[in-house]
Scaffold this motif. Structure first.
Motif, short mmCIF file in Angstrom:
data_model
loop_
_atom_site.label_atom_id
_atom_site.label_comp_id
_atom_site.label_asym_id
_atom_site.label_seq_id
_atom_site.Cartn_x
_atom_site.Cartn_y
_atom_site.Cartn_z
N GLY A 142 21.98 64.02 36.18
CA GLY A 142 23.13 63.29 36.70
C GLY A 142 23.73 62.37 35.65
N LEU A 143 22.86 61.64 34.94
CA LEU A 143 23.35 60.70 33.93
C LEU A 143 24.12 61.44 32.82
CD1 LEU A 143 23.39 57.82 32.78
CD2 LEU A 143 21.17 58.27 31.72
N SER A 144 23.53 62.52 32.31
CA SER A 144 24.20 63.21 31.20
C SER A 144 25.44 63.96 31.68
CB SER A 144 23.23 64.17 30.50
OG SER A 144 22.92 65.25 31.33
N ALA A 145 25.42 64.51 32.91
CA ALA A 145 26.57 65.27 33.41
C ALA A 145 27.78 64.36 33.62
CB ALA A 145 26.22 65.98 34.71
N VAL A 146 27.55 63.21 34.25
CA VAL A 146 28.67 62.30 34.53
C VAL A 146 29.28 61.78 33.23
CG1 VAL A 146 29.28 60.06 35.52
CG2 VAL A 146 27.88 61.66 36.83
N THR A 147 28.43 61.35 32.30
CA THR A 147 28.97 60.82 31.05
C THR A 147 29.69 61.92 30.27
OG1 THR A 147 26.81 61.18 30.03
CG2 THR A 147 27.31 58.96 30.78
N PHE A 148 29.12 63.11 30.27
CA PHE A 148 29.76 64.20 29.52
C PHE A 148 31.11 64.57 30.11
CE2 PHE A 148 30.77 68.66 28.88
CZ PHE A 148 30.73 68.75 27.50
N ALA A 149 31.16 64.75 31.45
CA ALA A 149 32.40 65.16 32.10
C ALA A 149 33.50 64.11 31.88
CB ALA A 149 32.17 65.37 33.59
N PHE A 150 33.14 62.87 32.06
CA PHE A 150 34.09 61.77 31.91
C PHE A 150 34.63 61.72 30.48
CE2 PHE A 150 34.71 57.10 31.24
CZ PHE A 150 35.81 56.96 32.05
N MET A 151 33.73 61.73 29.52
CA MET A 151 34.14 61.58 28.13
C MET A 151 34.89 62.80 27.62
SD MET A 151 33.20 58.62 27.80
CE MET A 151 34.10 58.59 26.28
#
Lengths: 74, 570
Positions: free
Chosen positions: B135-144
């Motif tokens: 969840g942490l890596s997916a949200v940051t990746f998608a947003f950025m």
């Protein structure tokens, strides 16, 4: 992506585009040969458009030949 | 302030005027990429097709797409400018800053990504460490990813404004809608297909400048002599010999920053864990193709300085005018570093070839943007929407979500582009933000793949601690610039040096926290680590495979050429 499963190869598309570009760029170079521009680029005497265009045309036709869709795929 | 915006203010008039034949070449390119999207629409009906291109790419196609997704137009313009400013030192971003990591991905990491059958990097983290890390890596990746895409879009539109005089709105909308159409129609297969086409065009459009430039200069040795004569007292053509001190080179960096910060953490972080590039390799048709793809990409990456760095060096040696920083260019009405590539294009390329060169820039932008939106669509659909919002929908529902995501991703990117247009300082912050996540993520994935004892809690808390520490270091330097001498080991360190060392420290924090927390918590049973971790995974033997077909053999060949090149340009 290489022509299996009835799909046209990616390299065939690239060959078509290179052929069109090769014709346009070579044609442009030949036109400049007979009608030089008022402000030529540096090394204009090398006629880069002609040999670069011919290179693209040759590469494009080669790709079209080797990666053309086979009868089985039609 | 964004250098390209300053460039817009500095440019007295458009640098290049296109002829009808140039415009025809650009228009044909747009028609071609759209045709490919429509042609491949029928082949993107399942999730496996849309998000992973059916996992049927050959090593060459996956390898060229892997590289092309990274080879954006800003990369061409930006690094040509950097090489005018910093000389051959900019080559480090292509050699030590890429080659070892790409070979490592192919030979060591790819088996775990591929055998685990994951569809994304966050997906691997879920298999290895659970939902928290995913969840942490997916949200940051998608947003950025969508934010970066918007920033690149805005910068590209500015470049087109300065170079060609095109309206910014026109450039933004035409190029983004084209990308949205062909990716939404054909999914990853269409993105990859076009990336290979764009790769060929980038090379054909950009390669004539170094060829003609070297002819004009009279070869590499004469070019070195001209640069030394034009810029007395400065060494622009040595790759390593000026890196013994922070003060001895124009970049203000020490060799430890280049080797440990760039060559180790930033490079390995980007090339082995950024899903934007890794997604292309996951689409390979089998494990051997997946291992070969990054090695093929590494070979071409090693050659990229020829079309990116050499034009900047040619500018240093051959241009009659001296390019300056943006502020000085505005004050004097001169040209800035960022204009070196368009200036070299205008110098050598006549009608037809100029259109091809501009097409190369546009192709670079579109390949990068397609990479961003296809990776965003996959991570959003599989790692956020399916994981946390709607777990049991049909495959066709997720494909439909992927198509909409592509369009929404492009629209958000366009929105970001307009936001950046109003508040230029956002660009600096977002680029810094992106760097916060890459280095710690590499620590988490590396330990996950190579250390069986790493636990789910260790993975999550290590990733979080590394990211937070990176943000904290960045904020600390912003609040108190004197801290730079602690973070980057020298008060003379420039921005790039600060990024290198911050990445190194945040990676170290991530690894230390992961190790400590893992020893305090219960590890997963070995059965649950099959296919995910070294020592618990049966990697198919290559015994009996001919030497010329072995990825490891080609990795050694590329590695040897890499070493030789560094020695030649030492």
């Amino acid at each position: 992506m290489t022509g299996e499963n009835g799909q046209i190869s990616i390299w065939y598309f690239i060959g078509c585009l290179l052929t069109i570009y090769g014709v346009l760029i070579t044609g442009s170079g030949i036109y400049e040969l007979f009608s030089p521009p008022a402000r030529p680029v540096v090394l204009a005497e090398f006629h880069a458009a002609i040999w670069w265009g011919l290179l693209m045309l040759g590469g494009g036709l080669t790709y079209i030949y080797f990666f053309r869709p086979s009868k089985d795929n039609k | 302030m964004n250098p390209f915006a300053l460039m817009l203010a500095a440019a007295p008039e458009r640098l290049i005027v296109l002829s009808p034949i140039d415009l025809a070449i650009i228009a044909i390119y747009f028609v071609a990429v759209l045709m490919i999207g429509f042609y491949l629409k029928e082949r993107a009906s399942t999730g496996e097709d849309f998000f992973l291109a059916g996992r049927e790419m050959t090593a060459w196609v996956a390898g060229l797409a892997f590289l092309s997704a990274n080879l954006g137009s800003l990369e061409l313009m930006g690094w040509a400018a950097a090489s005018y400013q910093y000389g051959i030192l900019a080559t480090h971003w292509y050699w030590i800053g890429a080659i070892p990591a790409m070979l490592f991905l192919g030979v060591v990491m790819m088996p775990f990504y591929y055998i685990s059958k994951t569809h994304s990097v966050p997906g691997y983290l879920q298999l290895r460490f659970g939902e928290g890390a995913r969840g942490l890596s997916a949200v940051t990746f998608a947003f950025m990813t969508v934010l970066m895409s918007g920033i690149n879009m805005y910068s590209m539109a500015l470049v087109m404004k300065v170079v060609l005089g095109w309206d910014i709105n026109f450039s933004i909308w035409v190029s983004s809608i084209t990308v949205a159409v062909y990716v939404a129609l054909g999914g990853l297969r269409s993105a990859i297909f076009n990336e290979v086409l764009q790769f060929v065009l980038i090379w054909l459009g950009a390669m004539l400048i170094p060829i003609l430039g070297l002819i004009e200069a009279g070869g590499w040795t004469n070019l070195q002599a001209k640069i030394a004569s034009n810029w007395a007292g400065q060494d622009f053509t040595s790759l390593w010999s000026t890196l013994g001190t922070f003060e001895g080179n124009p970049m203000g960096i020490h060799w430890t920053g280049i080797v440990l910060g760039l060559g180790w953490v930033i490079s390995f972080g980007y090339w082995t864990t950024d899903f934007l590039v890794v997604q292309r390799v996951l689409a390979a048709k089998d494990l051997r193709a997946a291992k070969m793809a990054p090695i093929i990409g590494a070979w071409f990456k090693m050659l990229v300085p020829f079309i990116v760095i050499l034009p900047g060096l040619l500018g240093l040696g051959l241009l009659d005018i001296k390019l300056t920083g943006e502020a000085e260019a505005i004050a004097t009405g001169g040209h800035s570093y960022n204009e070196v590539l368009p200036l070299m294009m205008a110098r050598y390329l006549g009608p037809g070839l100029l259109g091809l060169g501009i097409t190369a820039l546009i192709a670079g932008f579109m390949s990068g943007m397609a990479g961003n939106v296809s990776a965003f669509a996959t991570v959003w659909t599989y790692d956020i929407y399916r994981a946390f919002m709607k777990k049991d929908a049909s495959d066709s529902h997720y494909v439909s979500m992927g198509r909409w995501c592509t369009i929404v991703g492009v629209l958000v990117s366009i929105g970001t582009a307009y936001l950046v247009m109003q508040f230029l300082s956002i660009m600096d912050y977002v680029q810094a933000l992106f760097s916060f996540f890459i280095a710690p993520l590499f620590g988490t994935v590396l330990l996950g793949m190579l250390w069986k004892r790493a636990t789910p809690a260790g993975g999550f808390w290590g990733l979080l601690a590394g990211t937070v520490s990176s943000i904290a270091m960045w904020a600390w330097v912003k609040a108190d610039p004197s801290v730079l001498s602690i973070i980057a080991l020298s008060p003379n360190a420039k921005d790039m040096a600060e990024n290198m060392y911050r990445a190194l420290w945040s990676w170290t924090v991530c690894v230390l926290v992961t190790v400590v927390v893992s020893y305090m918590t219960k590890p997963k049973p070995i059965e649950e680590l099959r296919g995910l971790v070294y020592g618990a995974t049966d990697i198919p033997s290559e015994h009996g495979v001919p030497l010329m077909s072995k990825p490891a053999f080609w990795a050694w060949v590329v590695g040897a050429v890499f070493v030789v090149l560094n020695v030649i340009f030492w």
